[in-house]
Each structure stands twice: as C-alpha cells, then as structure tokens.
Design an enzyme around this catalytic site. Structure first.
Site, short mmCIF file in Angstrom:
data_model
loop_
_atom_site.label_atom_id
_atom_site.label_comp_id
_atom_site.label_asym_id
_atom_site.label_seq_id
_atom_site.Cartn_x
_atom_site.Cartn_y
_atom_site.Cartn_z
N HIS A 45 1.01 -1.23 0.00
CA HIS A 45 0.05 0.00 0.07
C HIS A 45 0.89 1.26 0.01
CE1 HIS A 45 -2.93 2.99 1.17
NE2 HIS A 45 -2.23 3.18 2.50
N HIS A 56 3.54 7.99 5.18
CA HIS A 56 2.01 8.31 5.52
C HIS A 56 1.38 7.96 6.76
CE1 HIS A 56 0.03 5.66 2.73
NE2 HIS A 56 -1.40 6.11 3.44
N ASP A 57 1.34 6.63 6.92
CA ASP A 57 0.53 5.77 8.06
C ASP A 57 1.36 5.47 9.26
OD1 ASP A 57 -1.92 5.73 6.75
OD2 ASP A 57 -1.39 4.10 5.51
N ASP A 101 -3.97 7.85 -1.32
CA ASP A 101 -4.50 6.79 -0.35
C ASP A 101 -5.82 6.05 -0.75
OD1 ASP A 101 -3.70 5.53 2.08
OD2 ASP A 101 -5.48 6.81 3.13
N GLU A 110 -0.04 7.41 12.53
CA GLU A 110 -1.19 6.86 12.72
C GLU A 110 -1.43 5.27 13.37
OE1 GLU A 110 -4.44 8.10 10.25
OE2 GLU A 110 -5.20 5.85 10.10
N ASP A 111 -0.36 4.41 12.77
CA ASP A 111 -0.35 2.87 12.95
C ASP A 111 0.85 2.35 13.68
OD1 ASP A 111 -2.83 3.10 11.62
OD2 ASP A 111 -2.09 2.29 9.70
ZN ZN Z 1 -2.80 4.60 3.80
#
Ligand code: ZN
Length: 182
Positions: A35, A61-62, A122, A65-66
């Site tokens: 991804h 980018h994630d 995304d 967040e993750d």
């Molecule tokens: Zn993403």
C-alpha cells in the site's frame, strides 16, 4: 535536508520496518508495504518526480497513525515538511471510526496541497485493493461503503493534481461496476 534519493530511500526503509508484519485490507492479505509503495509511486508519477519530500511523506503517511513513530522523529530524520505532511494525514485514533471518517470529510478542504494529494493517492490505493474477483456480499458492501465515503473526502481534495483526480475517478468507476453491477 537529505539528498532526494536518500530521503526517499530512507523513508521507504523506515516504513518497511515500522509496518513489518502488518497486512493491508483487501485483495489477498498483501503486506502493508505494498500500500505504501503504491501511494508513494502515485505521488512520484503525478508530480513527475518533482517533489522528493512529498514522495517520502507518501512512504511514511501511515507511520504516526499505525506505529509508534512520532512527529518529532520524522522531523529529525527527514524534514519539518515531511513530518508536517504525515501529521496532516494522520487520523485521531482516539475517536471512533465513524467520527474519524466524518472528520476526514470536514477537514479535507482545509489541508495543504501536498496533504490533499496524499489523501487522494491513499483513496485510490485503498479502493483498488478492495476490487477483487468474485467478491463476497460482505466484500461488495465494504467496497460500496468505502467508495461512497472516499468520494466525499476526495471532493475536498480535488484540483491540485489532474492526474490524481482522473486516477481516482477511474478507480471509482471500476468499483461501481462491481457493486452496482454495471
Ligand atoms: Zn494509507
């Protein structure tokens, strides 16, 4: 700032390590890194390689967040702009999912041009991953719900990059042919 090729290479390497062992949603339990590679490459293609920080932010980018990556770490290792872009596209994970989705719709028009491009890339990547051959009823419903929401977010991100807008429209068309049977 790091030289552009190093910036992107280090971003890809950090993203691969931080998301190690995670699977993405959609077709065939692909590793999460697929991804991130898609998003970064969409951004590189759409800008014809003109913006290394944007591509690095695509890889990363994630991460906030993750994973346990912080804004400060990204600012130190990469640049203030890379960190700012990633934070701009980071959801507040203390909110429930429906509220996070609503907030993305409301916030999208106020994002920077770079963050808007990451958002669209995304949504393209996530929509395409949900288009699978012979989808189950649940998969079809998940795709429909995702696309209807993504269209609302992307409505607030358009007109920064025509290629990304067009790629998103193609993905939506392919998705609708699955769940509307067209
Ligand atoms: Zn993403």
């Amino acid at each position: 700032m790091l030289q552009p090729i190093r910036l992107i290479s280090e971003a890809a390497e950090l993203a691969a390590r931080r998301h190690n062992g995670m699977a993405r949603k959609g077709r065939g339990n692909e590793p999460y890194i697929n991804h991130l590679a898609e998003v970064a490459n969409l951004l590189a293609t759409a800008t014809d390689g003109a913006d290394a920080e944007l591509v690095a932010a695509g890889w990363l980018h994630d991460t906030v967040e993750d994973t346990d990556t912080t804004r400060e770490e990204l600012a130190t290792k990469f640049s203030e702009r890379v960190a700012a872009l990633v934070v701009e596209v980071t959801d507040d994970m203390s909110l429930p999912k429906l509220q996070r989705r609503q907030k993305q719709i409301e916030d999208a028009p106020h994002k920077s041009p770079g963050a808007k491009m990451i958002k669209i890339a995304d949504k393209i990547s996530n929509t395409c991953a949900r288009i699978v051959p012979n989808p189950s009823g649940d998969a079809r419903e998940d795709l429909a719900a995702y696309v209807i929401w993504a269209e609302k977010v992307v409505a607030g991100c358009r007109s920064v990059n025509p290629m990304l807008d067009a790629r998103f429209d193609e993905a939506v068309k392919a998705a609708k042919s699955v769940f509307e049977g067209k």
